[in-house]
Structure formats: structure tokens, C-alpha cells
Design an enzyme around this catalytic site. Structure first.
Site, PDB file in Angstrom:
ATOM      1  N   LYS A 126       0.903  -1.145   0.044  1.00  0.00           N
ATOM      2  CA  LYS A 126      -0.103   0.084  -0.062  1.00  0.00           C
ATOM      3  C   LYS A 126       0.878   1.162   0.030  1.00  0.00           C
ATOM      4  CE  LYS A 126      -4.302   1.242   0.085  1.00  0.00           C
ATOM      5  NZ  LYS A 126      -5.783   0.471  -0.310  1.00  0.00           N
ATOM      6  N   ASP A 166      -6.855   4.211  -4.951  1.00  0.00           N
ATOM      7  CA  ASP A 166      -7.584   4.063  -3.491  1.00  0.00           C
ATOM      8  C   ASP A 166      -7.995   5.685  -3.411  1.00  0.00           C
ATOM      9  OD1 ASP A 166      -7.840   2.149  -0.879  1.00  0.00           O
ATOM     10  OD2 ASP A 166      -7.267   4.336   0.027  1.00  0.00           O
TER      11      ASP A 166
END
Ligand code: NDP
Length: 447
Positions: A126, A166
């Protein structure tokens, strides 16, 4: 201190001070996994969970850029390469002012288990920045993305680490990031997913997280001989996940009555239909406006200053905004008002107190790492199409997504069904995701 979960967490907290969201995510997983690990000592002696809670690599960098007024701005850039036991690191980039190391580590940790659940060969990662794309011009966003990729490019690659979108990173940002990567590397590869259809993207990727979240809700309802048809649904958020969760829920015969953004929520008791949803997509993806404008246009209720709609009665809640957006009190209220299905589109939207309320009431609770895995699963399908240099039809990708969501659901049932028949999807997702990664780590030795 004799409780093994508390002992384990004491070490995590001491090693990662101040990273509260990371502690929260690791604790939730550890509580599910500890009994299973104690029953399977090979995982314990190989310190699998200890290793999974430590990123393989953390990259922190400066992102300098020049705004439209000619002023220099400096942001932070991050990439957490969490675990590559079953495939290249894979996970989104988040651009939001709240981004910090603890939040990205929580997301990366969850991503490892989620990616494992998809059945596809993807490790977990991430990344992101504290950059806020809101109210920035397209040129400012481009300059920021180019500066961000000028450092990130040396760490990522189609077989190494494949970022995606995201919060705050949609098609526009992926385009600018991809353009700069291609320019620096002089190669056209599938280094990012969520690409445009003309340049290597996959049909259905945009829709996948929200669609998958709704497919998962339907699977959960099916276990009780029920379906989404005719159900009142509350959706939070109004971004990518919320828009397509709403779209699929409507298609499946449900009535969606709420949407929100960080300023407030709308309540439309008549339900959001296709035309109203098209207005929301244009408002959020093109005009980049506020959800209040929906209430102005359609004359429904707008609640200012409250970004979560959980006081509105519903049977199905589809939280699709951000972490910790359902408190324990919200969860009590939801259940009291008749909500018996929660399918998480956002990552960790329910606080630990809220999760306990849902489990204690034995409602159908699908945690994000299972219910929102359709997004990354379809990213995996995009990677496959890139490697094969071909594009599947919309129907083909949607069918694969639907099949994967059913498989994830079946894994949760396998590992999460209690003696009384209640399916604890939290345990199911955590244990189901863990086993594959743990076996790969055992096979690969101490690395
Ligand atoms: P978007 O940026 O498209 O939308 C986010 C939405 O949530 C916006 O409406 C935003 O409102 C709202 N929001 C964001 N932060 C907050 C906050 N702190 N408080 C209140 N509202 C907030 O993001 P996505 O739809 O892509 O992501 C939503 C969630 O889904 C995230 O948790 C993400 O991690 C998760 N997710 C996304 C996937 C994907 O494929 N995109 C895959 C799996 C999970 P505003 O515009 O006012 O900020």
C-alpha cells in the site's frame, strides 16, 4: 500477562509506537488467528504472524512540486511493501491529508490477507501521500503525480510491485503516474492497475469493488434463504466504491436511500435511481462537487456536518467511505433500526466496538478484506490481461469477478462457521487469507 494475544500486541505496540490504526488491524487479525495458530504449532515456531506484521520494506520519500502560483509545495510519499510470499506486492495508493505511516501499514497488512483470499497470485502493499487532490487544478495534480513517480519508479514494476488507486487516486491520477513511469523507464508495462481502457486497463475494474461488495452481500443473504431484492440499503461515501455499490444494489432490486461525503449525507427516501446516480457520477467524477448538490437538485434531506448516515433506518449497510466510520453506538443504532446485513466496501470502516455489536447480534457481517476484495481481484485480472496482451469482454470479467466473490464467500464459510451454524466472516476471512500466505512463507524459509 498470560493472554497470548495481549503478549503479542504488547510487542507490536512497543515496536510501532503511535500507529493506532495498525495496532487495531493487527489486533483484530490476531484475535481471530491465535486459537488457530495455537492448534498449528508449525506457524507459531516459524514466527509467521510476527513476520507478517513486519513490512518487508518501507519506502519514505520527499515529493516536491510547484503549484499554479509558482510556490513550492512539499509532501510526503510512502510505499509499504508488506509481503511478497505469494506474488508481487499489490495494493493501492491513497492521496489524502490524513495519510500517515500507521494508516498505510494497516492497509498493507489487511491487503496481504485480502489478496490471498482472491485466489490470485498477489502479495500485499500500500502507499500514498498526504497530498490532497481536492481543489487542485489538473495541472497541479499532474505535477504532483510526476514528482511522486520520479521517486517511486525505481521501486515498482510489473513483476515487483503493482500499485493501483484508492481514496483520492482515480483514473486521472493513475494516468499521470503511468505516463511518468513509462517516460522514465522507456517501457510500456502493466506497472499500475486501474488504467484507462485504451492503454491496458480492464473492463469492470472501475466497478469492481462496489460490485463485488454487493455480490458478497447477496451471498451472505443467500445463506439465510434471502436476497437483496426489495431491501432498503444505506451507502456511505460517494466516491468510486459507493457509486458502483449503489449501481449494483439498484440492479439487484434494492432501494438505496443514502450517500455521503466528508461534509454531510443525503437521505432520499424515494431511492436513488439510475438517472440520479448518473448525476452523482458527473458531480463527483467530473465536476468534483459536494454531495449537498444532490439534495439541492432532487429536493431531499441533507444533513450537514455529519458524514455518516447510520441513523437512517435500513436493512443493509454498505459502508464505502473510510476507516472507523461506524462507531459502537452507530452499530447499536443500525441493529436497533433493523439492519441485519453489513458488507464493508471501505477498509476497516467498523471500529472494534462496532464489529463486536454485529457479531454479538449475529447479523450478516462481511469484513472489508473479504467483501471489498473484488477491486484487487479485478486488478489481478487486469495484470493477467496485460501479460497476455489481450482484453476480455465486460461479461467475461464480470463473470470472473462474480465467481471470485463466491469463492471468497465459500472460504469464509469454510473457516468461519461455528458449531451453532453462525458464520463468523471475520474469523473466516482472517484464517482463510492467512493459510495460503503462511504455507508459502514456510516453504520459502526465513526470508
Ligand atoms: P474515493 O476517493 O473515490 O471516495 C472516498 C469517499 O469517501 C468520498 O465520498 C469521500 O468524501 C469519503 N471520505 C474519504 N475520507 C473521509 C473521511 N475521513 N471522512 C468522511 N468521508 C470521507 O475512494 P474509494 O471509493 O476508492 O475508496 C473508499 C474506501 O474503499 C476506502 O476505505 C478504500 O480504502 C476502500 N477500497 C477502495 C478500493 C478501490 O478499488 N477503489 C478497493 C478496496 C477498498 P470527500 O470527497 O468529501 O473526501
Amino acid at each position: 500477562m498470560s493472554n497470548p494475544v495481549d503478549e503479542f500486541m504488547a510487542r507490536i505496540i512497543a515496536k510501532n509506537p503511535g500507529e493506532v490504526e495498525f495496532h487495531q488491524a493487527v489486533r483484530e487479525v490476531t484475535e481471530s488467528l491465535m486459537p488457530f495458530i495455537l492448534e498449528n504449532p508449525k506457524y507459531r515456531s516459524a514466527k509467521i504472524l510476527e513476520r507478517m506484521a513486519e513490512p518487508e520494506r518501507v519506502i519514505l520519500f520527499r515529493v516536491p512540486w510547484v503549484d499554479d502560483k509558482g510556490e513550492i509545495q512539499v509532501n510526503k510519499g510512502y510505499r509499504i511493501e508488506m509481503n511478497s510470499a505469494i506474488g508481487p506486492y499489490k495494493g493501492g495508493l491513497r492521496f489524502h491529508p490524513t495519510v500517515n505511516l500507521g494508516i498505510l501499514k494497516f492497509l498493507a497488512f489487511e491487503q496481504v490477507l485480502k489478496n490471498s483470499l482472491t485466489t490470485l497470485p498477489m502479495g500485499g502493499g500500500k502507499g500514498g501521500s498526504d497530498f490532497d487532490p481536492k481543489e487542485k487544478s489538473d495541472n497541479e495534480v499532474m505535477r504532483f503525480c510526476q514528482s511522486f513517480m520520479t521517486e517511486l519508479f525505481r521501486h515498482v514494476g510489473a513483476n515487483t510491485d503493482v500499485p493501483a488507486g484508492d481514496i483520492g487516486v482515480g483514473g486521472r491520477e493513475i494516468g499521470f503516474l503511468f505516463g511518468q513511469y513509462k517516460r522514465l523507464r522507456n517501457e510500456f508495462t502493466g506497472v499500475l492497475t486501474g488504467k484507462g481502457l485504451e492503454w491496458g486497463g480492464s473492463l469492470i475494474r472501475l466497478e469492481a469493488t462496489g460490485y463485488g461488495q454487493v455480490y458478497f452481500a447477496e451471498e451472505m443473504l443467500n445463506t439465510r434463504g434471502d436476497s437483496l431484492k426489495g431491501k432498503i440499503c444505506s451507502v456511505s461515501g460517494s466516491g468510486n466504491v459507493a457509486q458502483f455499490a449503489t449501481e449494483k444494489a439498484i440492479q439487484m432490486g434494492a432501494k438505496v436511500v443514502t450517500l455521503s461525503d466528508s461534509n454531510g449525507y443525503i437521505y432520499d427516501p424515494d431511492g436513488i435511481n439510475e438517472e440520479k446516480l448518473a448525476f452523482v457520477k458527473n458531480l463527483k467524477n467530473v465536476k468534483r462537487g459536494r454531495i449537498k448538490e444532490y439534495a439541492d437538485k432532487y429536493g431531499c434531506t441533507y444533513v450537514d456536518g455529519k458524514s455518516t448516515p447510520w441513523d437512517v433506518p435500513c436493512q443493509v449497510a454498505l459502508p464505502s467511505a473510510t476507516q472507523n466510520e461506524i462507531s459502537g453506538a452507530d452499530a447499536e443504532l443500525l441493529v436497533k433500526n433493523g439492519c441485519f446485513v453489513v458488507s464493508e466496501g471501505a477498509n476497516m470502516p467498523s471500529t472494534p466496538e462496532a464489529v463486536n455489536v454485529f457479531l454479538n447480534h449475529k447479523i450478516l457481517f462481511g469484513p472489508g478484506k473479504a467483501a471489498n476484495a473484488g477491486g484487487v481481484a479485478t486488478s489481478g485480472l487486469e495484470m493477467t490481461q496485460n501479460s497476455m496482451r489481450l482484453s476480455w469482454s465486460r461479461e467475461e470479467v464480470d463473470n470472473r469477478l462474480h465467481r471470485i466473490m463466491k469463492e471468497i464467500h465459500a472460504t469464509c464459510v469454510k473457516y468461519g462457521t461455528r458449531k451453532d451454524g453462525f458464520i463468523n466472516y471475520v474469523d473466516g476471512a482472517n484464517i482463510g487469507g492467512f493459510v495460503k500466505v503462511a504455507e508459502a512463507m514456510l516453504a520459502q524459509g526465513v526470508v
